[in-house]
Enzyme design. Sequence first.
Site, PDB file in Angstrom:
ATOM      1  N   GLU A 156       4.344   1.237  -5.234  1.00  0.00           N
ATOM      2  CA  GLU A 156       4.972   1.982  -4.140  1.00  0.00           C
ATOM      3  C   GLU A 156       5.563   0.938  -3.210  1.00  0.00           C
ATOM      4  O   GLU A 156       4.850   0.040  -2.750  1.00  0.00           O
ATOM      5  CB  GLU A 156       3.949   2.837  -3.391  1.00  0.00           C
ATOM      6  CG  GLU A 156       3.472   4.031  -4.160  1.00  0.00           C
ATOM      7  CD  GLU A 156       2.682   5.016  -3.301  1.00  0.00           C
ATOM      8  OE1 GLU A 156       2.745   4.944  -2.058  1.00  0.00           O
ATOM      9  OE2 GLU A 156       2.009   5.868  -3.906  1.00  0.00           O
ATOM     10  N   GLY A 183       0.824  -1.193   0.000  1.00  0.00           N
ATOM     11  CA  GLY A 183       0.000   0.000   0.000  1.00  0.00           C
ATOM     12  C   GLY A 183       0.858   1.243   0.000  1.00  0.00           C
ATOM     13  O   GLY A 183       2.005   1.227  -0.426  1.00  0.00           O
ATOM     14  N   CYS A 184       0.311   2.330   0.495  1.00  0.00           N
ATOM     15  CA  CYS A 184       1.007   3.614   0.532  1.00  0.00           C
ATOM     16  C   CYS A 184       2.327   3.483   1.293  1.00  0.00           C
ATOM     17  O   CYS A 184       2.363   2.979   2.415  1.00  0.00           O
ATOM     18  CB  CYS A 184       0.113   4.659   1.203  1.00  0.00           C
ATOM     19  SG  CYS A 184       0.914   6.259   1.427  1.00  0.00           S
ATOM     20  N   PHE A 185       3.405   3.962   0.683  1.00  0.00           N
ATOM     21  CA  PHE A 185       4.714   3.762   1.308  1.00  0.00           C
ATOM     22  C   PHE A 185       4.966   4.651   2.512  1.00  0.00           C
ATOM     23  O   PHE A 185       5.869   4.398   3.297  1.00  0.00           O
ATOM     24  CB  PHE A 185       5.858   3.844   0.311  1.00  0.00           C
ATOM     25  CG  PHE A 185       5.910   5.019  -0.630  1.00  0.00           C
ATOM     26  CD1 PHE A 185       5.422   6.274  -0.309  1.00  0.00           C
ATOM     27  CD2 PHE A 185       6.482   4.856  -1.878  1.00  0.00           C
ATOM     28  CE1 PHE A 185       5.498   7.333  -1.196  1.00  0.00           C
ATOM     29  CE2 PHE A 185       6.576   5.906  -2.779  1.00  0.00           C
ATOM     30  CZ  PHE A 185       6.080   7.152  -2.430  1.00  0.00           C
ATOM     31  N   TRP A 186       4.179   5.694   2.725  1.00  0.00           N
ATOM     32  CA  TRP A 186       4.417   6.578   3.865  1.00  0.00           C
ATOM     33  C   TRP A 186       4.283   5.834   5.191  1.00  0.00           C
ATOM     34  O   TRP A 186       5.093   6.006   6.099  1.00  0.00           O
ATOM     35  CB  TRP A 186       3.452   7.752   3.858  1.00  0.00           C
ATOM     36  CG  TRP A 186       3.597   8.675   2.691  1.00  0.00           C
ATOM     37  CD1 TRP A 186       4.696   8.836   1.881  1.00  0.00           C
ATOM     38  CD2 TRP A 186       2.622   9.579   2.201  1.00  0.00           C
ATOM     39  NE1 TRP A 186       4.444   9.778   0.925  1.00  0.00           N
ATOM     40  CE2 TRP A 186       3.178  10.260   1.089  1.00  0.00           C
ATOM     41  CE3 TRP A 186       1.331   9.880   2.596  1.00  0.00           C
ATOM     42  CZ2 TRP A 186       2.484  11.230   0.376  1.00  0.00           C
ATOM     43  CZ3 TRP A 186       0.637  10.847   1.880  1.00  0.00           C
ATOM     44  CH2 TRP A 186       1.210  11.510   0.783  1.00  0.00           C
TER      45      TRP A 186
END
Length: 183
Positions: A58, A14-17
């Site tokens: 990502e 998912g979102c890498f943040w």
Amino acid sequence: MDKNNLEYIVFGGGCFWCVESCFNMLKGVHEAVSGYSGGTVENPTYEAVCTGETGHAEVVQIAYDPKIISYEQLMEVFFFLHDPTQLNRQGNDIGTQYRSVIFYNDETEKKKAEDAVKKSEASGKWAGKYVTEITKLEKFWPAETYHQGYYSANPNTPYCSAVVGPKIQKFRKYFGEKGWLEE
């Protein structure tokens, strides 16, 4: 930490943040770097990857000391942080760039990844069949500088406060109780 003995793993969940932020808290992780992998476009940008047309996901590249934290422990964290039964999405983030994927460097790592998927799937933590890809790593492209440590620098943005923050709190509680987090 002996930087000469570091090993590397690349995966997307998912979102890498969020993924990057959590892995950077673990004992034995020297560095987690947000980036892109798995696609056909050279030198991908965030804007291009977000179109879903580059083939890149990502991802996060983890540099870790296997004497402090094992590959298996990293896989436990990976499967904790995202739902590996969702095809090409995590929550409201939809597209192939958010797919669940483990990149391996050699056949030994491929076998470890396959074993980790089987073990996690058998645990019953996530209902349903896992869709996590296991793919040979061709190239890791670091994301733009502003993506590195994004949550730490921007915890009050709407996405971070609504999505990333609660996930990090849950992560800190669970892995803090296990003693896996840096002091």
